[in-house]
Design an enzyme around this catalytic site. Structure first.
Site, PDB file in Angstrom:
ATOM      1  N   LYS A  56       0.876  -1.250  -0.118  1.00  0.00           N
ATOM      2  CA  LYS A  56      -0.141   0.164  -0.196  1.00  0.00           C
ATOM      3  C   LYS A  56       0.684   0.906  -0.070  1.00  0.00           C
ATOM      4  O   LYS A  56       2.059   1.259   0.288  1.00  0.00           O
ATOM      5  CB  LYS A  56      -0.966   0.199   1.174  1.00  0.00           C
ATOM      6  CG  LYS A  56      -0.333   0.031   2.749  1.00  0.00           C
ATOM      7  CD  LYS A  56      -0.122   1.287   3.133  1.00  0.00           C
ATOM      8  CE  LYS A  56       0.595   1.054   4.383  1.00  0.00           C
ATOM      9  NZ  LYS A  56       1.673   2.728   4.942  1.00  0.00           N
ATOM     10  N   ALA A 115       4.122  -1.594   4.092  1.00  0.00           N
ATOM     11  CA  ALA A 115       3.051  -2.398   4.562  1.00  0.00           C
ATOM     12  C   ALA A 115       3.249  -3.732   3.978  1.00  0.00           C
ATOM     13  O   ALA A 115       3.153  -4.260   3.808  1.00  0.00           O
ATOM     14  CB  ALA A 115       1.383  -2.028   4.933  1.00  0.00           C
ATOM     15  N   GLY A 116       5.126  -4.530   4.133  1.00  0.00           N
ATOM     16  CA  GLY A 116       5.363  -5.315   3.103  1.00  0.00           C
ATOM     17  C   GLY A 116       4.560  -6.330   4.070  1.00  0.00           C
ATOM     18  O   GLY A 116       3.924  -8.256   4.330  1.00  0.00           O
ATOM     19  N   ASP A 174      -2.290  -2.058   9.974  1.00  0.00           N
ATOM     20  CA  ASP A 174      -2.165  -2.299   8.173  1.00  0.00           C
ATOM     21  C   ASP A 174      -2.508  -3.119   7.569  1.00  0.00           C
ATOM     22  O   ASP A 174      -3.039  -3.262   7.230  1.00  0.00           O
ATOM     23  CB  ASP A 174      -1.079  -1.529   7.973  1.00  0.00           C
ATOM     24  CG  ASP A 174      -0.408  -0.146   7.859  1.00  0.00           C
ATOM     25  OD1 ASP A 174      -1.316   0.262   8.282  1.00  0.00           O
ATOM     26  OD2 ASP A 174       0.519  -0.044   8.030  1.00  0.00           O
TER      27      ASP A 174
HETATM   28  O1  C5P Z   1       0.193  -1.698  14.558  1.00  0.00           O
HETATM   29  P1  C5P Z   1       1.470  -1.837  13.901  1.00  0.00           P
HETATM   30  O2  C5P Z   1       2.118  -2.795  15.191  1.00  0.00           O
HETATM   31  O3  C5P Z   1       1.515  -2.303  12.878  1.00  0.00           O
HETATM   32  O4  C5P Z   1       2.813  -0.369  14.068  1.00  0.00           O
HETATM   33  C1  C5P Z   1       3.295  -0.542  14.304  1.00  0.00           C
HETATM   34  C2  C5P Z   1       4.099   1.105  15.959  1.00  0.00           C
HETATM   35  O5  C5P Z   1       3.559   1.679  15.177  1.00  0.00           O
HETATM   36  C3  C5P Z   1       3.427   0.801  17.126  1.00  0.00           C
HETATM   37  O6  C5P Z   1       4.076  -0.103  17.853  1.00  0.00           O
HETATM   38  C4  C5P Z   1       3.243   1.771  17.250  1.00  0.00           C
HETATM   39  O7  C5P Z   1       4.647   2.801  17.598  1.00  0.00           O
HETATM   40  C5  C5P Z   1       3.271   2.794  15.854  1.00  0.00           C
HETATM   41  N1  C5P Z   1       1.769   3.157  15.155  1.00  0.00           N
HETATM   42  C6  C5P Z   1       1.787   4.147  16.436  1.00  0.00           C
HETATM   43  N2  C5P Z   1       0.276   4.834  15.622  1.00  0.00           N
HETATM   44  C7  C5P Z   1      -0.258   3.964  14.948  1.00  0.00           C
HETATM   45  C8  C5P Z   1       0.107   2.759  13.954  1.00  0.00           C
HETATM   46  C9  C5P Z   1       1.309   2.708  14.354  1.00  0.00           C
HETATM   47  O8  C5P Z   1       1.693   4.879  16.505  1.00  0.00           O
HETATM   48  N3  C5P Z   1      -1.307   4.404  13.881  1.00  0.00           N
END
Ligand code: C5P
Length: 313
Positions: free
Chosen positions: A19, A114-115, A150
């Site tokens: 994406k 977002a791989g 994602d």
């Molecule tokens: O959701 P995901 O595990 O992919 O997110 C990875 C990191 O990115 C989270 O631990 C956070 O530090 C940051 N993040 C965030 N706010 C979001 C998505 C991601 O702070 N909406």
């Protein structure tokens, strides 16, 4: 997987797209540490592929990588979102996670594309088929949201508005096909570091305060199938922190605009930069121009929107 490779009986192959964020507005951190976002996700024709087959009873999850995945240093253990996806699925359906996964990597790693989320989305669907779990669309989306912000979008693809921490999706009307050139760097950026840098820039008033209002002009341009309007309204709050961490990306973004890109933006938390071309033919010229800038390691072309593996289920 090469087209010539035969598929073993019972094996399942699922592909999921990368994406880019056409708009990404980020709020101040929530008590759980996540940032509220308002984003326009757009799935592009760059896909990772997961092949899954039943493993030996008690064998657990095994994951192997193709050469691209090995070269990129894709993790093999619990840090891998595809592995985490199979664990969550097996836990929820109380079945042993005896699955052999093979990952064919086309999406650059830690690139803001977002791989890892695409791998998780593909693994969820492939493992559900191999383990015989009957998962509703809603259960699939809940599982996906538990893996990463994602991942729900990687399941459905297309063009969607994302809210919450990115996991709450509403389809967006988007006419026509957009042609993209991606400038990818070998060294990835850590998503938490980029979000943390945004918080610091905001604390020192170096960037404007949070504004989670919908990107109206962008939505209008998408609905009208107007690439010039889309290009003019690409926006990303994570671009300033990504440029603070990688100042050389500014040269790349400028070079793309000089070469006639309709718009240029850092994708997600970067460091990949996405350039919108006026046409497929223009994307070839743009890719050649960006290859000679010397800032990015790889230049890729892709179009969007494309569907995700759950689309229509
Ligand atoms: O959701 P995901 O595990 O992919 O997110 C990875 C990191 O990115 C989270 O631990 C956070 O530090 C940051 N993040 C965030 N706010 C979001 C998505 C991601 O702070 N909406």
């Amino acid at each position: 997987m090469s087209v010539a490779e035969p598929l073993a009986p019972g094996a399942v192959v699922v592909r999921a797209p990368a994406k880019i964020n056409l708009a990404l507005r980020v709020g101040d951190p929530r008590p759980d540490g996540y940032h509220p976002v308002l984003t326009i996700y757009h799935a592009i024709s760059l896909r990772d592929e997961i092949r899954a087959e039943a493993g030996e009873p008690g064998g657990g999850i095994s994951l192997s990588l193709d050469r691209a995945g090995e070269r990129a240093g894709v993790p093999l253990g619990e840090d891998n979102l595809a592995v985490r996806a199979v664990h969550l699925l097996a836990e929820q359906f109380s079945c042993p996670p005896d699955v052999v996964l093979t990952l064919h990597k086309a999406i650059p790693v830690a690139a803001g594309l977002a791989g890892g989320s695409a791998d998780a989305a593909a693994a969820l669907i492939a493992a559900a088929a191999v383990l015989g779990c009957t998962v509703s669309g809603e259960q699939m989306r809940d599982l996906a949201a538990g893996i990463g912000s994602d991942v729900p979008f990687a399941l459905v693809g297309g063009t969607s508005l994302g809210t919450g921490r990115g996991e709450l999706l509403t389809p967006v009307l988007a006419r026509g096909t957009l042609h993209w050139v991606l400038g990818c760097s070998r060294m990835g950026l850590s998503t938490p570091t980029v979000y943390g840098t945004l918080d610091r820039l905001r604390a020192s008033a170096a960037v404007p305060p949070a504004d989670l209002s919908p990107p109206t002009e962008l939505l209008t341009a998408l609905a009208a199938g107007d690439p010039a309007g889309v290009g003019a309204h690409l926006t990303n709050d994570l671009q300033a922190p990504a440029l603070t961490l990688r100042p050389e990306l500014a040269t790349l973004l400028d070079a793309g605009l000089q070469a006639g890109a309709l718009g240029a933006v850092v994708s997600g938390s970067g460091p990949t930069c996405a350039f919108l071309a006026a046409s497929e033919a223009h994307s070839i010229d743009l890719a050649v121009a960006l290859s000679s800038v010397g800032v990015c390691e790889t230049v890729l072309r892709a179009h969007g929107p494309v569907s995700g593996p759950l689309h229509g289920i």
